[in-house]
Design a protein around this motif. Structure first.
Motif, PDB file in Angstrom:
ATOM      1  N   LEU A 122      47.828  33.278  38.354  1.00  0.00           N
ATOM      2  CA  LEU A 122      48.990  34.027  38.471  1.00  0.00           C
ATOM      3  C   LEU A 122      48.922  35.544  37.958  1.00  0.00           C
ATOM      4  CD1 LEU A 122      51.584  31.304  38.067  1.00  0.00           C
ATOM      5  CD2 LEU A 122      50.832  32.430  40.238  1.00  0.00           C
ATOM      6  N   ILE A 123      47.838  35.760  37.443  1.00  0.00           N
ATOM      7  CA  ILE A 123      47.368  37.198  37.009  1.00  0.00           C
ATOM      8  C   ILE A 123      46.308  37.433  37.591  1.00  0.00           C
ATOM      9  CG2 ILE A 123      48.662  36.939  34.873  1.00  0.00           C
ATOM     10  CD1 ILE A 123      45.830  36.769  33.557  1.00  0.00           C
ATOM     11  N   LYS A 124      46.071  39.205  37.610  1.00  0.00           N
ATOM     12  CA  LYS A 124      44.939  39.693  38.249  1.00  0.00           C
ATOM     13  C   LYS A 124      43.862  39.636  37.067  1.00  0.00           C
ATOM     14  CE  LYS A 124      47.085  42.027  41.981  1.00  0.00           C
ATOM     15  NZ  LYS A 124      47.303  43.463  42.693  1.00  0.00           N
ATOM     16  N   PRO A 125      42.685  39.055  37.033  1.00  0.00           N
ATOM     17  CA  PRO A 125      41.986  38.893  35.826  1.00  0.00           C
ATOM     18  C   PRO A 125      41.276  40.209  35.335  1.00  0.00           C
ATOM     19  CG  PRO A 125      41.515  37.174  37.467  1.00  0.00           C
ATOM     20  CD  PRO A 125      42.339  38.189  38.063  1.00  0.00           C
ATOM     21  N   ASP A 126      41.074  41.167  36.408  1.00  0.00           N
ATOM     22  CA  ASP A 126      40.303  42.479  35.994  1.00  0.00           C
ATOM     23  C   ASP A 126      41.228  43.286  35.369  1.00  0.00           C
ATOM     24  OD1 ASP A 126      41.746  42.742  38.438  1.00  0.00           O
ATOM     25  OD2 ASP A 126      40.006  43.935  39.321  1.00  0.00           O
ATOM     26  N   SER A 127      42.629  42.923  35.272  1.00  0.00           N
ATOM     27  CA  SER A 127      43.641  43.718  34.866  1.00  0.00           C
ATOM     28  C   SER A 127      43.917  43.640  33.506  1.00  0.00           C
ATOM     29  CB  SER A 127      44.804  44.045  35.729  1.00  0.00           C
ATOM     30  OG  SER A 127      45.607  42.540  35.582  1.00  0.00           O
ATOM     31  N   ARG A 128      43.602  42.351  32.856  1.00  0.00           N
ATOM     32  CA  ARG A 128      44.012  41.874  31.651  1.00  0.00           C
ATOM     33  C   ARG A 128      43.110  42.406  30.626  1.00  0.00           C
ATOM     34  NH1 ARG A 128      43.670  35.497  29.585  1.00  0.00           N
ATOM     35  NH2 ARG A 128      44.080  35.780  27.510  1.00  0.00           N
ATOM     36  N   LYS A 129      44.160  42.761  29.751  1.00  0.00           N
ATOM     37  CA  LYS A 129      43.612  43.565  28.141  1.00  0.00           C
ATOM     38  C   LYS A 129      44.377  43.104  27.069  1.00  0.00           C
ATOM     39  CE  LYS A 129      42.777  48.291  26.161  1.00  0.00           C
ATOM     40  NZ  LYS A 129      43.101  49.640  26.264  1.00  0.00           N
ATOM     41  N   ASN A 130      43.642  43.212  25.990  1.00  0.00           N
ATOM     42  CA  ASN A 130      44.315  42.564  24.671  1.00  0.00           C
ATOM     43  C   ASN A 130      44.924  44.212  24.044  1.00  0.00           C
ATOM     44  OD1 ASN A 130      43.754  39.882  24.724  1.00  0.00           O
ATOM     45  ND2 ASN A 130      41.792  40.249  23.447  1.00  0.00           N
ATOM     46  N   ILE A 187      47.281  37.403  15.762  1.00  0.00           N
ATOM     47  CA  ILE A 187      48.415  37.771  16.547  1.00  0.00           C
ATOM     48  C   ILE A 187      48.003  38.875  17.653  1.00  0.00           C
ATOM     49  CG2 ILE A 187      50.875  38.765  16.707  1.00  0.00           C
ATOM     50  CD1 ILE A 187      51.153  37.551  13.820  1.00  0.00           C
ATOM     51  N   ILE A 188      47.971  38.387  18.948  1.00  0.00           N
ATOM     52  CA  ILE A 188      47.302  39.339  19.808  1.00  0.00           C
ATOM     53  C   ILE A 188      48.311  39.373  21.015  1.00  0.00           C
ATOM     54  CG2 ILE A 188      45.458  39.788  21.401  1.00  0.00           C
ATOM     55  CD1 ILE A 188      43.515  38.485  19.440  1.00  0.00           C
ATOM     56  N   TYR A 189      48.700  40.755  21.552  1.00  0.00           N
ATOM     57  CA  TYR A 189      49.255  40.905  22.657  1.00  0.00           C
ATOM     58  C   TYR A 189      48.573  41.326  23.862  1.00  0.00           C
ATOM     59  CZ  TYR A 189      53.707  40.869  19.616  1.00  0.00           C
ATOM     60  OH  TYR A 189      54.739  40.405  18.871  1.00  0.00           O
ATOM     61  N   PRO A 190      48.428  40.273  24.797  1.00  0.00           N
ATOM     62  CA  PRO A 190      47.550  40.795  25.972  1.00  0.00           C
ATOM     63  C   PRO A 190      48.652  41.200  27.085  1.00  0.00           C
ATOM     64  CG  PRO A 190      47.776  38.384  26.063  1.00  0.00           C
ATOM     65  CD  PRO A 190      48.689  39.040  24.826  1.00  0.00           C
ATOM     66  N   VAL A 191      48.167  41.998  27.754  1.00  0.00           N
ATOM     67  CA  VAL A 191      48.707  42.651  29.088  1.00  0.00           C
ATOM     68  C   VAL A 191      48.028  42.295  30.293  1.00  0.00           C
ATOM     69  CG1 VAL A 191      48.026  44.978  28.649  1.00  0.00           C
ATOM     70  CG2 VAL A 191      50.172  44.677  29.904  1.00  0.00           C
ATOM     71  N   ALA A 192      48.834  42.198  31.576  1.00  0.00           N
ATOM     72  CA  ALA A 192      48.126  41.971  32.653  1.00  0.00           C
ATOM     73  C   ALA A 192      49.065  42.217  33.775  1.00  0.00           C
ATOM     74  CB  ALA A 192      47.385  40.538  32.761  1.00  0.00           C
ATOM     75  N   GLN A 193      48.453  42.444  35.068  1.00  0.00           N
ATOM     76  CA  GLN A 193      49.171  42.753  36.170  1.00  0.00           C
ATOM     77  C   GLN A 193      49.430  41.261  36.970  1.00  0.00           C
ATOM     78  OE1 GLN A 193      47.822  45.806  38.750  1.00  0.00           O
ATOM     79  NE2 GLN A 193      48.907  45.240  40.513  1.00  0.00           N
ATOM     80  N   VAL A 194      50.593  41.182  37.358  1.00  0.00           N
ATOM     81  CA  VAL A 194      50.737  39.652  37.907  1.00  0.00           C
ATOM     82  C   VAL A 194      50.127  39.703  39.258  1.00  0.00           C
ATOM     83  CG1 VAL A 194      52.678  38.376  38.670  1.00  0.00           C
ATOM     84  CG2 VAL A 194      53.033  39.627  36.636  1.00  0.00           C
ATOM     85  N   ALA A 195      49.779  38.383  39.688  1.00  0.00           N
ATOM     86  CA  ALA A 195      48.880  38.485  40.639  1.00  0.00           C
ATOM     87  C   ALA A 195      49.562  38.888  42.108  1.00  0.00           C
ATOM     88  CB  ALA A 195      48.368  37.045  41.060  1.00  0.00           C
ATOM     89  N   ASP A 196      50.815  38.670  42.364  1.00  0.00           N
ATOM     90  CA  ASP A 196      51.598  39.026  43.508  1.00  0.00           C
ATOM     91  C   ASP A 196      52.241  40.349  43.135  1.00  0.00           C
ATOM     92  OD1 ASP A 196      53.372  37.715  42.024  1.00  0.00           O
ATOM     93  OD2 ASP A 196      54.368  36.530  43.417  1.00  0.00           O
ATOM     94  N   PRO A 255      60.200  37.714  40.469  1.00  0.00           N
ATOM     95  CA  PRO A 255      59.297  38.997  40.723  1.00  0.00           C
ATOM     96  C   PRO A 255      59.011  39.752  39.629  1.00  0.00           C
ATOM     97  CG  PRO A 255      61.799  39.190  41.172  1.00  0.00           C
ATOM     98  CD  PRO A 255      61.600  37.638  40.787  1.00  0.00           C
ATOM     99  N   ALA A 256      57.716  40.030  39.180  1.00  0.00           N
ATOM    100  CA  ALA A 256      57.341  40.708  38.091  1.00  0.00           C
ATOM    101  C   ALA A 256      56.132  41.418  38.392  1.00  0.00           C
ATOM    102  CB  ALA A 256      57.017  39.686  37.066  1.00  0.00           C
TER     103      ALA A 256
END
Length: 260
Positions: free
Chosen positions: A98-106, A220-229, A78-79
């Protein structure tokens, strides 16, 4: 009696009228579970404390190697939010939807450095042909596992580019995450280690003795995203906070760069 009853009703009505109106968040507090690269811990803990205080939501952060966290998400852990220390593991989850594509950001950038125990630190000129194996001697070079942990992958790429990998490879002590590699140096169990600049800043018992040239390894890039579920209704609000100027201050204080 009627007068007394009317007075009591009037007092009760007045009391209700002056009761403080609590913000909606008091009644809709959410729990947000964040899976984040181990190198994020110091800065993210500080940022999360502010977010919790201001939003009323609860944030639970789980730190480990990006590879381990991605595998856990794949297995159904659960994340709500995932912050990776490289693009590869975010891409891994993206390909599996497994992630929401439109929430992804570097979100952030970083640098890798060579560290040594503070009482034994001497400057090292990191350049093509430098003899890291001779520096390490009979000891070990602490790194994240070079086949999975982002910091280890970046470090190996840099050493290959600089011509130092083949000689030092047998001396590498691969750790489960970058903070574990840092600890080996901090405790004096390894004379040198390759970690992120931000990790070195978090440990007073190590010193940076050299910085790897940016062109010696992938950015070196740290991306962040909302998990799909994601289960938390506040996950998107938390993502907005991570990109805010307020959160950025905690990241830059630790040595991260902000990616726009």
């Amino acid at each position: 009696m009627k007068t007394r009853s009317l007075v009591l009703k009037l007092i009760a009505a007045m009391a209700l009228a002056v009761l403080p109106v609590l913000p909606a968040q008091s009644f809709a507090a959410e729990k947000i579970i964040v899976f984040a690269a181990a190198s994020m811990k110091t800065a993210l803990d500080a940022a999360n404390a502010v977010y919790v205080r201001k939003s009323g939501h609860q944030v639970t952060a789980s730190y480990a190697a990006s590879s381990a966290l991605a595998k856990q998400i794949e297995a159904g852990a659960p994340a709500d939010v995932f912050i990776s220390a490289d693009l590869d593991w975010m891409d891994y989850l993206a390909k599996k939807n497994l992630i929401k594509p439109d929430s992804r950001k570097n979100l952030l950038g970083n640098r890798i450095v060579l560290v040594a125990p503070k009482d034994k630190a001497k400057p090292v000129d990191i350049k093509a042909g430098f003899d890291l194996s001779a520096l390490v001697g009979a000891g070990k070079l602490a790194m994240g596992a070079v086949n999975s942990v982002p910091a280890g992958k970046y470090g190996k790429a840099a050493l290959e580019k600089l011509g130092a990998w083949s000689a030092v490879a047998p001396k590498v002590a691969g750790a489960e995450n970058v903070r574990a590699a840092l600890l080996l140096v901090s405790r004096g169990e390894a004379p040198y280690g390759i970690v992120y600049q931000t990790d070195a800043a978090a440990d007073p018992d190590v010193s940076i003795v050299g910085t790897f040239p940016p062109d010696s390894h992938p950015a070196i890039i740290y991306p962040v995203a909302q998990v799909a579920d994601a289960r938390s209704a506040a996950a998107s609000d938390y993502l907005k906070f991570l990109s805010s100027d307020e959160a950025s201050g905690f990241f830059t204080a630790q040595g991260f760069t902000i990616l726009k």
